[in-house]
Design a protein around this motif. Structure first.
Motif, PDB file in Angstrom:
ATOM      1  N   GLY A 118       0.038  80.074  14.019  1.00 53.87           N
ATOM      2  CA  GLY A 118      -0.056  82.046  13.228  1.00 53.87           C
ATOM      3  C   GLY A 118       0.194  82.482  11.546  1.00 53.87           C
ATOM      4  O   GLY A 118      -0.827  81.494  11.049  1.00 53.87           O
ATOM      5  N   GLY A 119       0.152  83.875  11.586  1.00 58.65           N
ATOM      6  CA  GLY A 119      -1.139  83.709  10.272  1.00 58.65           C
ATOM      7  C   GLY A 119      -2.389  84.026  10.219  1.00 58.65           C
ATOM      8  O   GLY A 119      -2.439  84.234   9.538  1.00 58.65           O
ATOM      9  N   ILE A 120      -3.082  83.440  11.421  1.00 58.53           N
ATOM     10  CA  ILE A 120      -4.816  83.789  11.540  1.00 58.53           C
ATOM     11  C   ILE A 120      -5.424  85.466  11.869  1.00 58.53           C
ATOM     12  O   ILE A 120      -4.131  85.529  12.611  1.00 58.53           O
ATOM     13  CB  ILE A 120      -5.124  83.142  12.086  1.00 58.53           C
ATOM     14  N   GLU A 121      -6.209  85.603  10.682  1.00 55.35           N
ATOM     15  CA  GLU A 121      -6.284  87.321  10.638  1.00 55.35           C
ATOM     16  C   GLU A 121      -8.117  86.858  11.796  1.00 55.35           C
ATOM     17  O   GLU A 121      -7.799  87.850  12.208  1.00 55.35           O
ATOM     18  CB  GLU A 121      -6.842  87.656   9.956  1.00 55.35           C
TER      19      GLU A 121
ATOM     20  N   GLY B 251     -12.460  81.790  22.727  1.00 52.41           N
ATOM     21  CA  GLY B 251     -12.644  83.192  21.172  1.00 52.41           C
ATOM     22  C   GLY B 251     -11.581  84.366  22.299  1.00 52.41           C
ATOM     23  O   GLY B 251     -11.095  85.103  21.781  1.00 52.41           O
ATOM     24  N   ARG B 252     -12.194  84.254  23.668  1.00 50.79           N
ATOM     25  CA  ARG B 252     -11.883  85.182  24.549  1.00 50.79           C
ATOM     26  C   ARG B 252      -9.898  85.144  24.418  1.00 50.79           C
ATOM     27  O   ARG B 252      -9.515  86.039  24.225  1.00 50.79           O
ATOM     28  CB  ARG B 252     -11.944  85.090  25.689  1.00 50.79           C
ATOM     29  N   GLU B 253      -9.371  83.541  24.392  1.00 50.82           N
ATOM     30  CA  GLU B 253      -7.999  83.497  24.338  1.00 50.82           C
ATOM     31  C   GLU B 253      -7.254  83.926  23.181  1.00 50.82           C
ATOM     32  O   GLU B 253      -6.245  84.248  23.020  1.00 50.82           O
ATOM     33  CB  GLU B 253      -8.686  81.675  24.839  1.00 50.82           C
ATOM     34  N   ILE B 254      -7.621  83.152  22.110  1.00 57.55           N
ATOM     35  CA  ILE B 254      -7.247  83.611  20.827  1.00 57.55           C
ATOM     36  C   ILE B 254      -7.994  85.259  20.758  1.00 57.55           C
ATOM     37  O   ILE B 254      -6.629  86.006  19.948  1.00 57.55           O
ATOM     38  CB  ILE B 254      -8.011  82.905  19.724  1.00 57.55           C
TER      39      ILE B 254
ATOM     40  N   GLY C   6      -4.472  88.030  19.038  1.00 59.64           N
ATOM     41  CA  GLY C   6      -4.589  88.829  18.856  1.00 59.64           C
ATOM     42  C   GLY C   6      -5.599  88.644  17.222  1.00 59.64           C
ATOM     43  O   GLY C   6      -5.708  89.505  16.330  1.00 59.64           O
ATOM     44  N   ILE C   7      -6.364  87.766  17.235  1.00 54.07           N
ATOM     45  CA  ILE C   7      -7.310  87.267  16.346  1.00 54.07           C
ATOM     46  C   ILE C   7      -8.634  87.298  16.713  1.00 54.07           C
ATOM     47  O   ILE C   7      -8.875  87.926  17.327  1.00 54.07           O
ATOM     48  CB  ILE C   7      -7.046  85.933  16.215  1.00 54.07           C
TER      49      ILE C   7
ATOM     50  N   GLY D  52     -12.183  90.478  24.187  1.00 54.61           N
ATOM     51  CA  GLY D  52     -10.667  90.278  23.170  1.00 54.61           C
ATOM     52  C   GLY D  52     -11.400  89.842  21.751  1.00 54.61           C
ATOM     53  O   GLY D  52     -10.763  89.595  21.242  1.00 54.61           O
ATOM     54  N   THR D  53     -13.284  89.891  22.027  1.00 51.30           N
ATOM     55  CA  THR D  53     -13.670  89.533  21.086  1.00 51.30           C
ATOM     56  C   THR D  53     -14.572  90.770  19.831  1.00 51.30           C
ATOM     57  O   THR D  53     -14.704  91.370  20.787  1.00 51.30           O
ATOM     58  CB  THR D  53     -14.930  88.588  20.969  1.00 51.30           C
ATOM     59  N   PHE D  54     -14.633  90.040  18.782  1.00 54.76           N
ATOM     60  CA  PHE D  54     -15.682  91.179  17.924  1.00 54.76           C
ATOM     61  C   PHE D  54     -17.428  91.405  18.035  1.00 54.76           C
ATOM     62  O   PHE D  54     -17.557  92.557  17.693  1.00 54.76           O
ATOM     63  CB  PHE D  54     -14.642  91.113  16.109  1.00 54.76           C
ATOM     64  N   GLY D  55     -17.171  90.345  17.319  1.00 51.70           N
ATOM     65  CA  GLY D  55     -19.259  90.243  17.434  1.00 51.70           C
ATOM     66  C   GLY D  55     -19.867  88.789  17.478  1.00 51.70           C
ATOM     67  O   GLY D  55     -18.975  87.470  17.276  1.00 51.70           O
ATOM     68  N   VAL D  56     -20.999  88.575  16.957  1.00 50.97           N
ATOM     69  CA  VAL D  56     -21.939  87.787  17.037  1.00 50.97           C
ATOM     70  C   VAL D  56     -22.719  87.109  16.008  1.00 50.97           C
ATOM     71  O   VAL D  56     -23.544  88.199  16.143  1.00 50.97           O
ATOM     72  CB  VAL D  56     -22.507  86.970  18.302  1.00 50.97           C
ATOM     73  N   MET D  57     -22.942  86.526  15.273  1.00 49.79           N
ATOM     74  CA  MET D  57     -24.364  85.736  14.306  1.00 49.79           C
ATOM     75  C   MET D  57     -24.557  85.019  15.089  1.00 49.79           C
ATOM     76  O   MET D  57     -23.867  83.888  15.627  1.00 49.79           O
ATOM     77  CB  MET D  57     -23.340  85.569  13.072  1.00 49.79           C
TER      78      MET D  57
END
Length: 135
Positions: free
Chosen positions: A46-49, A67-70, A75-76, A94-99
């Protein structure tokens, strides 16, 4: 403390460099994982942002599913950091983006700061050029 970050990367030199950059910026790196099972154990603590997730890990091309799962289940905020950004160019639920890799320290700094600000509902601004944000 600026935030708690998980690094999911199987290349130890890259993972260590990311850790050093993030810790220099006062982020807490909660752990580094080279495969899905190690990442899941860290997530359960827990506690991961934010998680920086490579697509190709030591157990194969498992990063997309992780990535999809977490992102959806824990909620990461998930930011893929990969040499194969075309594998997720259409986004992953469920994911934010890619670099893309390789990247430099400044690109990592600005992308992580942008992702953390977005996670916390900060004011909207333009994403850094090195980051593709999924909509």
């Amino acid at each position: 403390m600026k935030g708690r970050i998980l690094i999911v990367e199987d290349e130890i030199l890259i993972a260590s460099q990311l850790r050093d950059v993030l810790e220099d910026l006062d982020y807490t790196v909660v752990g580094m994982a080279a495969n899905v099972s190690a990442a899941r154990r860290l997530v359960l603590a827990g506690g991961i942002e934010l998680a920086l997730v490579d697509i190709h890990l030591s157990d194969g091309p498992t990063g997309v599913d992780l990535g999809r799962e977490i992102g959806q289940g824990a909620g990461i905020t998930v930011l893929y950091l990969t040499a194969n950004p075309e594998m997720v160019r259409d986004g992953v639920p469920g994911t934010f983006g890619v670099m893309g890799k390789p990247t430099d320290d400044d690109s990592v700094r600005t992308a992580v700061a942008f992702a953390m600000q977005s996670r916390r509902g900060g004011p909207s601004r333009t994403a850094p050029h090195s980051l593709t944000v999924f909509h």
